[in-house]
Scaffold this motif. Structure first.
Motif, PDB file in Angstrom:
ATOM      1  N   GLU A  59     -37.492 -23.733  43.821  1.00 57.61           N
ATOM      2  CA  GLU A  59     -36.789 -24.245  45.000  1.00 57.61           C
ATOM      3  C   GLU A  59     -35.792 -23.241  45.571  1.00 57.61           C
ATOM      4  OE1 GLU A  59     -37.520 -27.137  46.495  1.00 57.61           O
ATOM      5  OE2 GLU A  59     -39.137 -27.248  45.015  1.00 57.61           O
TER       6      GLU A  59
ATOM      7  N   ARG B  22     -34.734 -20.277  47.587  1.00 53.74           N
ATOM      8  CA  ARG B  22     -35.385 -19.597  48.706  1.00 53.74           C
ATOM      9  C   ARG B  22     -34.945 -18.139  48.841  1.00 53.74           C
ATOM     10  NH1 ARG B  22     -38.611 -22.456  47.833  1.00 53.74           N
ATOM     11  NH2 ARG B  22     -39.192 -24.412  48.847  1.00 53.74           N
ATOM     12  N   ARG B  23     -33.741 -17.806  48.418  1.00 53.73           N
ATOM     13  CA  ARG B  23     -33.279 -16.418  48.508  1.00 53.73           C
ATOM     14  C   ARG B  23     -33.924 -15.603  47.393  1.00 53.73           C
ATOM     15  NH1 ARG B  23     -26.936 -15.864  49.203  1.00 53.73           N
ATOM     16  NH2 ARG B  23     -27.673 -13.695  49.243  1.00 53.73           N
ATOM     17  N   ARG B  24     -34.721 -14.600  47.766  1.00 51.11           N
ATOM     18  CA  ARG B  24     -35.493 -13.847  46.790  1.00 51.11           C
ATOM     19  C   ARG B  24     -34.601 -13.084  45.816  1.00 51.11           C
ATOM     20  NH1 ARG B  24     -40.541 -10.581  49.005  1.00 51.11           N
ATOM     21  NH2 ARG B  24     -41.034 -12.767  49.475  1.00 51.11           N
TER      22      ARG B  24
END
Length: 328
Positions: free
Chosen positions: A128, A130-132
């Motif tokens: 969940e 989202r920031r890689r």
């Protein structure tokens, strides 16, 4: 009156067909030979692993015969005389063995209860993010304990739970009495399972994260169109997508249920914690190597292996009949 030119040609008689089983067998053998000739370089890569298993896994099984023979150091490696089930009866009538067996079951059950579902939960949480960059950082942090040596992990645990360690320092700061964690049998299982979770949960997420990448994004899109929120998508799309992986790992974990980690227990336990810490593997070490009672230890080890075999076969059958997924 018909002429020979107008006569219909005679139909050729169909040849007798050979048995289908023989033809399939030849086709199977031929396809195997063709595959071997075509990909022989790949098959050569399996030679060393096969030799490893043959030499260090299957060949030592011959030594299980000393569970039924009297073995004396310096004598024959297959024992001196046949004693039948003498050593089996000895450990079945030994109260110490049943205490060790109970400890193994309890530690194995606690490890399975906590260390099996937590990687799934952590994988879902990481999925969940989202920031890689944040996701990679969290993955690295959770993976790192797996690469630590067991000696280092045991040393860290002993330092943290020591009388002058940070936990007791905090207890002293808040006005509580210090606790001798490593000398108290009641605390051993908590310490063992806690350290096992810290060391293995992050590494266990790798297979689940790989399984998550195989789920079709169109399924999530369809769920969103139907009005499913994020939790509904996880329940109806994500979890069914990783169910085969989860079931396979569960069967493997049940198969190793009795093989509670010898290294960590051996490094953490002491005679004061034997009532809750002593497991079959450490008991075998003391009986076999320290007491030189090899036949007795071999009988217990054979019993442990049979219990593990029954567990994995039962788990595989139950899984195949209930969820339709199994190892074989």
């Amino acid at each position: 009156m018909s002429t020979p030119d107008t006569l219909s040609p005679a139909r050729p008689q169909p040849a007798k067909e050979k048995p289908a089983s023989g033809r399939r067998r030849r086709e199977k053998n031929g396809s195997w030979r063709r595959a071997l000739r075509r990909d022989w370089q790949l098959y050569t890569l399996a030679i060393l692993p096969l030799l490893f298993f043959l030499i260090f896994r299957y060949a030592p099984m011959i030594g299980n015969v000393i569970a039924f023979r009297k073995f004396e150091p310096g004598g024959s490696i297959f024992g001196e005389e046949w004693v039948g089930l003498r050593y089996v009866k000895l450990f079945l009538n030994d109260p110490t063995f049943w205490n060790v067996f109970t400890n193994t079951l309890v530690l194995g059950a606690l490890t399975l209860i906590f260390c099996f579902p937590l990687p799934i939960v952590l994988a879902l949480l990481l999925n969940e993010v989202r920031r890689r960059t944040l996701k990679r950082f969290l993955q690295s942090v959770t993976y790192l304990p797996h690469f630590l040596s067991m000696v280092i992990v045991a040393g860290l645990v002993m330092q943290i739970t020591a009388l002058d360690g940070p936990i007791n320092a905090f207890l002293d700061f808040v006005g509580s009495q210090k606790v001798s964690f490593m000398q108290d049998p009641d605390w051993f299982r908590t310490i063992y399972v806690g350290s096992e979770v810290w060391q293995t949960v992050g590494w266990g997420t790798i297979l689940y994260l790989a399984a998550l990448t195989t789920i079709d994004d169109q399924l999530y899109e369809a769920a969103r169109i139907d009005g499913a929120g994020r939790l509904r998508q996880i329940w109806h799309v994500t979890l069914p997508g990783i169910r085969p992986t989860a079931v396979t790992l569960l069967i493997l974990n049940i198969g190793t249920f009795m093989a509670v980690g010898f290294e960590k227990v051996f490094l953490l336990y002491n005679p004061l914690t034997y009532p809750t810490a002593d497991v079959i593997s450490t008991y075998l070490y003391r009986m076999g190597l320290e007491a030189s009672n090899f036949s007795y230890a071999a009988a217990i080890g054979l019993f442990e292996a049979l219990v593990g075999l029954v567990l994995i076969l039962s788990a595989n059958v139950i899984s195949r009949r209930t969820v339709g997924t199994s190892l074989w």
